[in-house]
Design an enzyme around this catalytic site. Structure first.
Site, PDB file in Angstrom:
ATOM      1  N   TYR A  48      30.868  34.876  -1.975  1.00 39.67           N
ATOM      2  CA  TYR A  48      31.084  33.436  -1.953  1.00 39.67           C
ATOM      3  C   TYR A  48      32.454  33.179  -1.343  1.00 39.67           C
ATOM      4  CZ  TYR A  48      32.316  28.722  -3.013  1.00 39.67           C
ATOM      5  OH  TYR A  48      32.741  27.430  -2.868  1.00 39.67           O
ATOM      6  N   ARG A  68      27.327  25.989   4.055  1.00 34.74           N
ATOM      7  CA  ARG A  68      27.460  24.614   3.558  1.00 34.74           C
ATOM      8  C   ARG A  68      28.380  23.749   4.429  1.00 34.74           C
ATOM      9  NH1 ARG A  68      28.992  25.568  -2.491  1.00 34.74           N
ATOM     10  NH2 ARG A  68      29.324  23.317  -2.344  1.00 34.74           N
ATOM     11  N   ARG A  98       0.812  -1.224   0.000  1.00 31.83           N
ATOM     12  CA  ARG A  98       0.000   0.000   0.000  1.00 31.83           C
ATOM     13  C   ARG A  98       0.844   1.272   0.000  1.00 31.83           C
ATOM     14  NH1 ARG A  98      -3.396  -2.407   4.975  1.00 31.83           N
ATOM     15  NH2 ARG A  98      -1.463  -3.589   5.101  1.00 31.83           N
TER      16      ARG A  98
HETATM   17  C1  UD1 Z   1      -2.139  -5.893  11.426  1.00 30.09           C
HETATM   18  C2  UD1 Z   1      -3.046  -6.804  12.260  1.00 30.09           C
HETATM   19  C3  UD1 Z   1      -4.307  -6.045  12.644  1.00 30.09           C
HETATM   20  C4  UD1 Z   1      -3.929  -4.804  13.405  1.00 30.09           C
HETATM   21  C5  UD1 Z   1      -2.915  -3.946  12.619  1.00 30.09           C
HETATM   22  C6  UD1 Z   1      -2.388  -2.866  13.518  1.00 30.09           C
HETATM   23  C7  UD1 Z   1      -2.755  -9.139  11.561  1.00 30.09           C
HETATM   24  C8  UD1 Z   1      -3.280 -10.236  10.726  1.00 30.09           C
HETATM   25  N1  UD1 Z   1      -3.392  -7.976  11.473  1.00 30.09           N
HETATM   26  O1  UD1 Z   1      -2.842  -5.529  10.240  1.00 30.09           O
HETATM   27  O2  UD1 Z   1      -5.125  -6.861  13.467  1.00 30.09           O
HETATM   28  O3  UD1 Z   1      -5.096  -4.050  13.689  1.00 30.09           O
HETATM   29  O4  UD1 Z   1      -1.804  -4.740  12.198  1.00 30.09           O
HETATM   30  O5  UD1 Z   1      -1.512  -2.009  12.838  1.00 30.09           O
HETATM   31  O6  UD1 Z   1      -1.801  -9.338  12.304  1.00 30.09           O
HETATM   32  N2  UD1 Z   1       4.403  -8.914   8.375  1.00 30.09           N
HETATM   33  C9  UD1 Z   1       5.391  -9.867   8.290  1.00 30.09           C
HETATM   34  N3  UD1 Z   1       5.165 -10.989   7.557  1.00 30.09           N
HETATM   35  C10 UD1 Z   1       3.982 -11.229   6.935  1.00 30.09           C
HETATM   36  C11 UD1 Z   1       2.966 -10.253   7.030  1.00 30.09           C
HETATM   37  C12 UD1 Z   1       3.203  -9.106   7.749  1.00 30.09           C
HETATM   38  O7  UD1 Z   1       6.466  -9.705   8.847  1.00 30.09           O
HETATM   39  O8  UD1 Z   1       3.856 -12.295   6.311  1.00 30.09           O
HETATM   40  C13 UD1 Z   1       4.667  -7.695   9.136  1.00 30.09           C
HETATM   41  C14 UD1 Z   1       4.555  -6.432   8.280  1.00 30.09           C
HETATM   42  O9  UD1 Z   1       5.818  -6.095   7.753  1.00 30.09           O
HETATM   43  C15 UD1 Z   1       4.050  -5.403   9.278  1.00 30.09           C
HETATM   44  C16 UD1 Z   1       3.317  -6.213  10.325  1.00 30.09           C
HETATM   45  O10 UD1 Z   1       3.693  -7.543  10.146  1.00 30.09           O
HETATM   46  O11 UD1 Z   1       5.112  -4.682   9.891  1.00 30.09           O
HETATM   47  C17 UD1 Z   1       1.796  -6.080  10.169  1.00 30.09           C
HETATM   48  O12 UD1 Z   1       1.451  -6.442   8.844  1.00 30.09           O
HETATM   49  P1  UD1 Z   1       0.473  -5.551   7.982  1.00 30.09           P
HETATM   50  O13 UD1 Z   1       0.339  -6.173   6.652  1.00 30.09           O
HETATM   51  O14 UD1 Z   1       0.867  -4.144   8.057  1.00 30.09           O
HETATM   52  O15 UD1 Z   1      -0.874  -5.820   8.801  1.00 30.09           O
HETATM   53  P2  UD1 Z   1      -2.146  -4.874   8.958  1.00 30.09           P
HETATM   54  O16 UD1 Z   1      -3.045  -5.074   7.820  1.00 30.09           O
HETATM   55  O17 UD1 Z   1      -1.718  -3.506   9.269  1.00 30.09           O
HETATM   56 CA    CA Z   2       0.223  -2.437   9.381  1.00 26.83          CA
END
Ligand code: UD1
Ligand code: CA
Length: 462
Positions: free
Chosen positions: A365, A332, A15
């Site tokens: 300068y 600078r 996103r």
């Molecule tokens: C996630 C939560 C949601 C919460 C929100 C808060 C889950 C399923 N959802 O949603 O409940 O309200 O955060 O901000 O947990 N990541 C990995 N590996 C993966 C997928 C994600 O390391 O396979 C990491 C991403 O880099 C990120 C974090 O986990 O830093 C959360 O993932 P993201 O895709 O941002 O989840 P949200 O849709 O924000």
């Molecule tokens: Ca997130």
């Protein structure tokens, strides 16, 4: 209370529409993940692990030795990410706090409060929640008739009714690691995104009869998760607001917080006044009783006590005490202004020292130059430091007087207490105490203008 932090930072950040890993995008001048790491450290975290994946080399290189690294080679969801940190879960007995790598604004005090409540309540898991007017795409907190936690339902899997719930998960969850490991085995991926959701661990633990707690944030700003550029701007405003609040509490006047920007690591001394449209970034350090702005940008610049910088741009330089800079100066990298020096309007100074009390008041300068103390550099002076191939240094010794519109062709030395006549092009060293005149002598042609006019008129009449 000691605990371990497990940062999830392997996601694709689709996103954000970016070629940079999301957690390396900056908020208040620092990569998002640096905020997360430092919040954990300040909260008393004794062991930090990070799961990396998408562009993981860049992320782990950036993290360096601040955290253990686990790799998630396929992005199968947050629970799958946690599974990759087996090395942590198998060896750490106390609370493990899972935190998304994209939640930079949570206060360290909140993290420690949450860990304390988690341990005091003897829960298998404790989730940090917040109530939002617009709960957007956050996971919804579902409670039973008694108000007890039952599940987190992801937005994409939620019914219309559940989407109405305003209490959501921040994604920050404290776990008993043994119980987390148990629950991970039962998590499936039959959901709207086909992912293994960490949030399901809570439902599994709840259904197995374990206690689950929810700690509600008082200040929802702390829970912002950055998924898009819009979220990034919101987080920037939140953290900037907090930073300005902190400096005002320490005795700095910020006349217009709306138009003032300040990175997280910037330091400003007491009784300094920051005028509107001022931007202080990087490792900028400003002393006491300074006046900054309006319309001034300092990038990793050091400004000592009692100096004024207005309508100017200064980068990686050192402005000493009681200096005056601007309006419209460009200072600078590698420049040092010593005590009481002045760099006035439309002056550019690069990689130079301007000695104590020396003045470069207008339209000059100065590059690669060592200026002693008590020197006056006349309006329009140009140091010609570059011959198209190499740069050369210029030395202007103490108490020299450089007349207006002088060119100093480097390398050249202007001796102590010497004078340079206005309009000179100096190509050779000026001895101490001498006057250097290096311009064509003036010749006056008496009556020339009158003759010219007469000739022109005659020409026209013909
Ligand atoms: C996630 C939560 C949601 C919460 C929100 C808060 C889950 C399923 N959802 O949603 O409940 O309200 O955060 O901000 O947990 N990541 C990995 N590996 C993966 C997928 C994600 O390391 O396979 C990491 C991403 O880099 C990120 C974090 O986990 O830093 C959360 O993932 P993201 O895709 O941002 O989840 P949200 O849709 O924000
Ligand atoms: Ca997130």
């Amino acid at each position: 209370m000691p605990f371990a932090g497990l940062i999830l930072a392997a996601g694709m950040s689709r996103r954000m529409k970016t070629e940079t890993p999301k957690v390396l995008h900056k908020v208040c001048g620092l990569p998002i993940i640096d905020h997360v790491i430092s919040n954990l450290q300040k909260a008393g975290c004794e062991r930090i692990a990070t799961v990396v994946g998408h562009m993981g080399e860049l992320v782990s290189e950036h993290i360096d030795n601040r955290s253990e690294i686990f790799w998630q080679h396929e992005r199968l969801g947050t629970a799958h990410a946690v599974m990759q940190a087996k090395g942590l879960l198998d060896t750490y007995g106390r609370t493990v706090l899972v935190i998304p790598g994209d939640v930079p604004a949570v206060r360290p005090e909140t993290i420690s409060r949450m860990v304390a409540e988690h341990e005091a309540g003897g829960a298998a898991a404790t989730v940090l929640t917040m109530e939002l007017d617009d709960p957007a795409a956050y996971g919804r907190i579902v409670r039973d008739a008694f108000g007890d936690f039952t599940a987190i339902v992801e937005f994409k899997d939620a019914s219309e009714d559940i989407r109405q719930i305003r209490e959501v998960s921040t994604g920050i969850i404290a776990f008993d690691p043994a119980k987390l490991k148990d629950a991970l085995q039962y998590i499936g991926n039959k959901n709207a995104q086909g992912e293994y959701y960490l949030t399901d661990a809570l439902m599994i633990l709840y259904e197995a009869g374990h206690g689950i707690q929810a700690v509600l944030l008082e200040d929802c700003d702390e829970g912002i998760g950055i998924n898009s550029r819009q979220d990034l701007a919101v987080a920037e405003a939140v953290l900037k607001g907090r930073k300005l609040d902190e400096v005002m509490s320490s005795g700095v006047t910020v006349i217009s917080p709306e138009t003032t920007f300040m990175d997280f690591d910037v330091v400003v001394g007491q009784d300094t006044v920051i005028h509107p449209y001022t931007i202080l970034t990087g490792r900028t350090v400003v002393g006491r009783r300074c006046e900054l702005g309006p319309h001034t940008t300092l990038l990793s610049a050091v400004v000592d006590d009692d100096s004024d910088v207005c309508h100017s741009y200064a980068r990686e330089c050192h402005i000493g005490p009681q200096c005056k800079v601007g309006p419209y100066a460009y200072i600078r990298p590698g420049t040092e202004l010593r005590q009481g020096a002045k760099a006035g309007s439309f002056v550019e100074i690069k990689n130079s020292v301007i000695g104590e009390g020396s003045k470069v008041p207008h339209l000059s300068y100065i590059g690669d130059t060592d200026v002693g103390s008590g020197v006056n550099i006349g309006c329009g002076t140009v140091v010609c430091n570059y011959d198209g191939f190499k740069k050369y240094r210029t030395t202007i010794e103490d108490d020299a007087f450089v007349g207006s519109n002088t060119n100093l062709v480097a390398p050249v030395k202007v001796g102590k207490g010497s004078y340079i006549a206005t309009g000179s092009t100096i190509t050779a060293d000026v001895p101490e105490g001498a006057l250097a005149v290096a311009r064509a002598r003036q010749e006056n042609k008496e009556g020339w203008a009158e003759r010219k006019r007469r000739l022109a008129k005659a020409d026209k009449d013909n």
